[in-house]
Design a protein around this motif. Structure first.
Motif, PDB file in Angstrom:
ATOM      1  N   ILE A 196      -9.852  11.525 -10.378  1.00  0.00           N
ATOM      2  CA  ILE A 196     -10.378  12.020 -11.194  1.00  0.00           C
ATOM      3  C   ILE A 196     -11.703  13.084 -10.855  1.00  0.00           C
ATOM      4  O   ILE A 196     -11.671  14.532 -11.051  1.00  0.00           O
ATOM      5  N   SER A 197     -12.458  12.262  -9.964  1.00  0.00           N
ATOM      6  CA  SER A 197     -13.477  13.166  -9.583  1.00  0.00           C
ATOM      7  C   SER A 197     -13.292  14.336  -8.543  1.00  0.00           C
ATOM      8  O   SER A 197     -13.748  15.614  -8.547  1.00  0.00           O
ATOM      9  N   ASP A 198     -12.146  14.029  -7.678  1.00  0.00           N
ATOM     10  CA  ASP A 198     -11.796  14.988  -6.680  1.00  0.00           C
ATOM     11  C   ASP A 198     -10.754  16.049  -7.263  1.00  0.00           C
ATOM     12  O   ASP A 198     -10.541  17.209  -6.639  1.00  0.00           O
ATOM     13  N   THR A 199      -9.883  15.872  -8.083  1.00  0.00           N
ATOM     14  CA  THR A 199      -8.874  16.592  -8.636  1.00  0.00           C
ATOM     15  C   THR A 199      -9.166  17.475  -9.720  1.00  0.00           C
ATOM     16  O   THR A 199      -8.568  18.688 -10.073  1.00  0.00           O
ATOM     17  N   HIS A 200     -10.040  17.197 -10.655  1.00  0.00           N
ATOM     18  CA  HIS A 200     -10.512  17.944 -11.952  1.00  0.00           C
ATOM     19  C   HIS A 200     -11.698  18.938 -11.544  1.00  0.00           C
ATOM     20  O   HIS A 200     -12.579  18.176 -10.950  1.00  0.00           O
ATOM     21  N   ALA A 201     -11.836  19.819 -12.241  1.00  0.00           N
ATOM     22  CA  ALA A 201     -12.928  20.983 -12.173  1.00  0.00           C
ATOM     23  C   ALA A 201     -14.175  20.348 -12.483  1.00  0.00           C
ATOM     24  O   ALA A 201     -14.079  19.692 -13.746  1.00  0.00           O
ATOM     25  N   ASN A 202     -15.350  20.185 -11.970  1.00  0.00           N
ATOM     26  CA  ASN A 202     -16.413  19.560 -12.163  1.00  0.00           C
ATOM     27  C   ASN A 202     -16.014  18.003 -12.631  1.00  0.00           C
ATOM     28  O   ASN A 202     -16.744  17.601 -13.431  1.00  0.00           O
ATOM     29  N   GLY A 203     -15.393  17.379 -11.527  1.00  0.00           N
ATOM     30  CA  GLY A 203     -14.674  16.075 -11.710  1.00  0.00           C
ATOM     31  C   GLY A 203     -15.952  14.845 -11.787  1.00  0.00           C
ATOM     32  O   GLY A 203     -15.867  14.086 -12.512  1.00  0.00           O
ATOM     33  N   ILE A 204     -16.763  15.220 -11.084  1.00  0.00           N
ATOM     34  CA  ILE A 204     -17.995  14.087 -10.923  1.00  0.00           C
ATOM     35  C   ILE A 204     -18.476  14.100 -12.302  1.00  0.00           C
ATOM     36  O   ILE A 204     -18.869  13.204 -13.004  1.00  0.00           O
ATOM     37  N   ALA A 205     -19.054  15.367 -12.786  1.00  0.00           N
ATOM     38  CA  ALA A 205     -19.774  15.541 -14.077  1.00  0.00           C
ATOM     39  C   ALA A 205     -18.945  15.082 -15.192  1.00  0.00           C
ATOM     40  O   ALA A 205     -19.482  14.486 -16.128  1.00  0.00           O
ATOM     41  N   LEU A 206     -17.562  15.302 -14.994  1.00  0.00           N
ATOM     42  CA  LEU A 206     -16.718  14.795 -16.167  1.00  0.00           C
ATOM     43  C   LEU A 206     -16.737  13.293 -16.202  1.00  0.00           C
ATOM     44  O   LEU A 206     -16.832  12.861 -17.237  1.00  0.00           O
ATOM     45  N   TRP A 207     -16.690  12.687 -14.970  1.00  0.00           N
ATOM     46  CA  TRP A 207     -16.787  11.372 -15.067  1.00  0.00           C
ATOM     47  C   TRP A 207     -17.813  10.587 -15.635  1.00  0.00           C
ATOM     48  O   TRP A 207     -18.036   9.730 -16.368  1.00  0.00           O
ATOM     49  N   ASN A 208     -18.995  11.218 -15.189  1.00  0.00           N
ATOM     50  CA  ASN A 208     -20.286  10.784 -15.495  1.00  0.00           C
ATOM     51  C   ASN A 208     -20.555  11.029 -17.165  1.00  0.00           C
ATOM     52  O   ASN A 208     -21.128  10.160 -17.842  1.00  0.00           O
ATOM     53  N   SER A 209     -19.765  11.965 -17.782  1.00  0.00           N
ATOM     54  CA  SER A 209     -20.175  12.146 -19.220  1.00  0.00           C
ATOM     55  C   SER A 209     -19.245  11.058 -20.110  1.00  0.00           C
ATOM     56  O   SER A 209     -19.701  10.957 -21.125  1.00  0.00           O
ATOM     57  N   VAL A 210     -18.222  10.773 -19.567  1.00  0.00           N
ATOM     58  CA  VAL A 210     -17.430   9.713 -20.354  1.00  0.00           C
ATOM     59  C   VAL A 210     -17.476   8.181 -19.745  1.00  0.00           C
ATOM     60  O   VAL A 210     -16.996   7.291 -20.422  1.00  0.00           O
TER      61      VAL A 210
END
Length: 596
Positions: A151-165
């Motif tokens: 998810i961190s590598d394939t989605h736009a802003n993946g790392i921020a996305l992961w950290n938010s959820v």
């Protein structure tokens, strides 16, 4: 950037949550596993993605399956997992360093009542100090870390996305239809051990469960595979047969409404050990006998030839009238006495068909039993799962079910990850509104002695006397829910009971045992504790010490004080996870405890 596959469906509903969330569905299979997920945005229809890149599998574009294998060293430290554990480099290193290979570990979680016929072969031992729950947890932890990276590598802003959820990720774990509360408890412990969630009530509540059969149903709906059924909802039912590595999970449904889509189970689900791994086990046993006087009869050679059988012959076999070959070596490999030429072992079509026969026969019988259980409503079968790709299994089911006027369909989509996709669909849409009870459920109560009943007289040595005077027999079974009863998710079964206590200190550890009876449709009068048909489903505990102040003492038969306590047992049966609680009256206000 890796390829991200998504599936969407017109039957899906927009996400009703108030904030962004992430649901991850993990399908740990006996031989292969998969992960799907969805980023849930308020008001939007969820899109389902599959994790299609795992370490050691980067060269295979879009592969969403990963072997369910872990290598440990002698001290129980993880050395390689999944696709990496399958590489020739790791296999050689494992042999040199004495690593222990944990495979088929899912089968170790099976209920005691589900007999596993391994044809005399045993599950290989686990590393010292590692329990089945810990191995399962290690594997869940590995898949979770792979998902985070993906998810961190394939989605736009993946790392921020992961950290938010990350602090509130919801997990759905799928399991065979035959798994019950104790197996769900062990899987939840494994998820805590694998650090998917913290070891708190809130953390454990983020783990949900769905049966593989129900997840497969949702996958069929999501992928439009059941369009012929959905476009013509009649009184006819349909059956989902999820054929995997270890189990064949069979579930039967009928559509009760289309706007919104409402589906109900029409027969108790079934689960049998008839997966593809047992074809491989029989092949290993057969080859051992066939090659025992050949130079190819060593354990290493047999493992190699069986593996090649798995990769080629087993997957391609479709005709018992044609010669079959297992390509395993070079042109220099030959032994005419056992049918080896040019690095290929020749087998007759009948020999290979016989390796499949027990699992095919078991599948046909289980499907026929479902048809009878649904009172003939079933008209079509959808075959999904990794083993569904076998042309022989598919054609045999078609051929043997045709006389019963059943059509067998095999969806064209990638059925091997149907369970993981469907588990996300289950979390989001929850199409199944009613399920059929698989067994009989009840509690123990005290039955008044009937001196004219020989059955009662035979039990009189167990007789007990309540403080108020009545002579009663223990171990009587009070059925709360019979077998094959349709139960809606919203239905709550409540039964009122009373008990007499001579000591109020017993209130603080008050408990009620919920019993499960698997012996058929006739309600038993008594609980036979030595009979495998009876087992404890769960124990519901409550601290009723709050009643100390309001409970009125009474004088018993012999003048000794006692207290009468009235309580209710409330049970939710229609959910994918069983829930029960005790309710009691305290100055006319209802109190209850959380399910235990």
């Amino acid at each position: 950037m890796a390829h991200v596959k998504q599936v969407a469906s017109t039957t899906q509903k927009p996400y009703s949550g108030l904030s962004r969330s992430l649901v991850i569905a993990i399908d740990v299979g006996t031989t292969f596993s998969g992960v799907s997920y969805s980023i849930l945005e308020p008001g939007e229809i969820p899109k389902i993605y599959g994790v299609t890149r795992f370490p050691g599998q980067e060269h295979v574009a879009g592969n969403s399956k990963i072997p369910s294998v872990i290598y440990y060293d002698k001290d129980g430290t993880i050395m390689a997992t999944g696709a990496e554990a399958d590489s020739s480099f790791i296999t050689a290193q494992a042999e040199d360093d004495g690593w222990i290979k944990a495979e088929l570990f899912k089968l170790r979680l099976r209920p005691r009542t589900m007999q596993l016929n391994m044809n005399g072969m045993r599950l290989s031992p686990l590393p010292r100090g590692k329990s089945p729950v810990q191995v399962f947890g290690d594997y869940l932890g590995y898949l979770y870390n792979c998902t985070r990276s993906f998810i961190s590598d394939t989605h736009a802003n993946g790392i921020a996305l992961w950290n938010s959820v990350e602090q509130d990720i919801q997990f759905v774990l799928s399991h065979p239809n035959g798994w019950e509360g104790p197996q769900q408890t062990r899987m939840r412990k494994a998820a805590v051990y694998g650090r998917l969630v913290p070891d708190t009530d809130a953390g454990r509540a983020r783990i949900r469960f769905v049966t593989e059969g129900e997840a497969s149903l949702h996958a069929c709906v999501i992928n439009g595979l059941a369009n012929d059924v959905l476009s013509n909802p009649s009184k006819h039912g349909f059956l989902i047969a999820d054929a995997g590595g270890g189990t064949l999970d069979i579930s039967s449904y009928a559509i009760k409404g289309t706007a919104p889509l409402v589906i109900e189970e029409i027969a108790p689900p079934d689960c049998i050990f008839a997966g593809s791994v047992f074809v491989s086990r029989r092949a290993r046993e057969f080859l051992e006998e066939k090659l025992k006087y050949s130079k190819y009869g060593s354990a290493d050679s047999l493992d190699h030839i069986t593996r090649k059988f798995d990769e080629t012959t087993k997957r391609l076999f479709r005709d018992r009238n044609e010669l079959q070959f297992i390509p395993f070596g070079s042109p220099l490999d030959k032994d005419a006495a056992v049918g080896i030429r040019n690095g290929q072992l020749r087998l007759t079509g009948n020999e290979v068909a016989n390796l499949f026969e027990p699992s095919v026969d078991a599948a046909v019988n289980a499907i026929k039993a479902q048809i009878e259980g649904s009172k003939g409503m079933i008209r079509s079968v959808f075959l999904v799962g990794g083993y569904a790709a076998s042309p022989w299994l598919f054609s045999q089911l078609q051929e043997r079910l045709a006389p019963h006027h059943i059509t067998v369909n095999r969806p064209d989509a990638q059925t091997s990850k149907a369970v993981a996709d469907g588990a996300v669909g289950f979390y989001c849409d929850h199409y199944v509104s009613a399920r059929m009870s698989k067994f009989m459920y009840g509690v123990e109560f005290l039955r008044e002695l009937d001196p004219k009943d020989p059955d009662h007289i035979a039990r009189k040595e167990k007789l007990c006397e309540l403080p108020s005077g009545p002579k009663l027999l223990p171990d009587a079974f009070d059925c709360i829910l019979a077998r094959s009863v349709k139960v809606k998710e919203s239905t709550v079964f409540t039964r009122k009971y009373c008990t007499e206590l001579t000591n109020l200190s017993m209130l603080s550890v008050f408990e009620v045992e919920i019993w499960c009876y698997r012996g058929g449709n006739v309600v038993p009068k008594w609980i036979n504790r030595g009979d495998d048909a009876f087992s404890t489903l769960c124990v519901v505990q409550a601290d009723l010490s709050l009643l100390n102040g309001s409970a009125e003492p009474k004088a018993g038969k012999n003048g000794k004080k006692y207290w009468t306590i009235v309580f209710s047992v409330e049970i939710h049966f229609g959910l994918t996870e069983f829930k029960a609680r005790i309710k009691w009256m305290d100055n006319v206000s209802f109190k209850n405890v959380k399910p235990f």
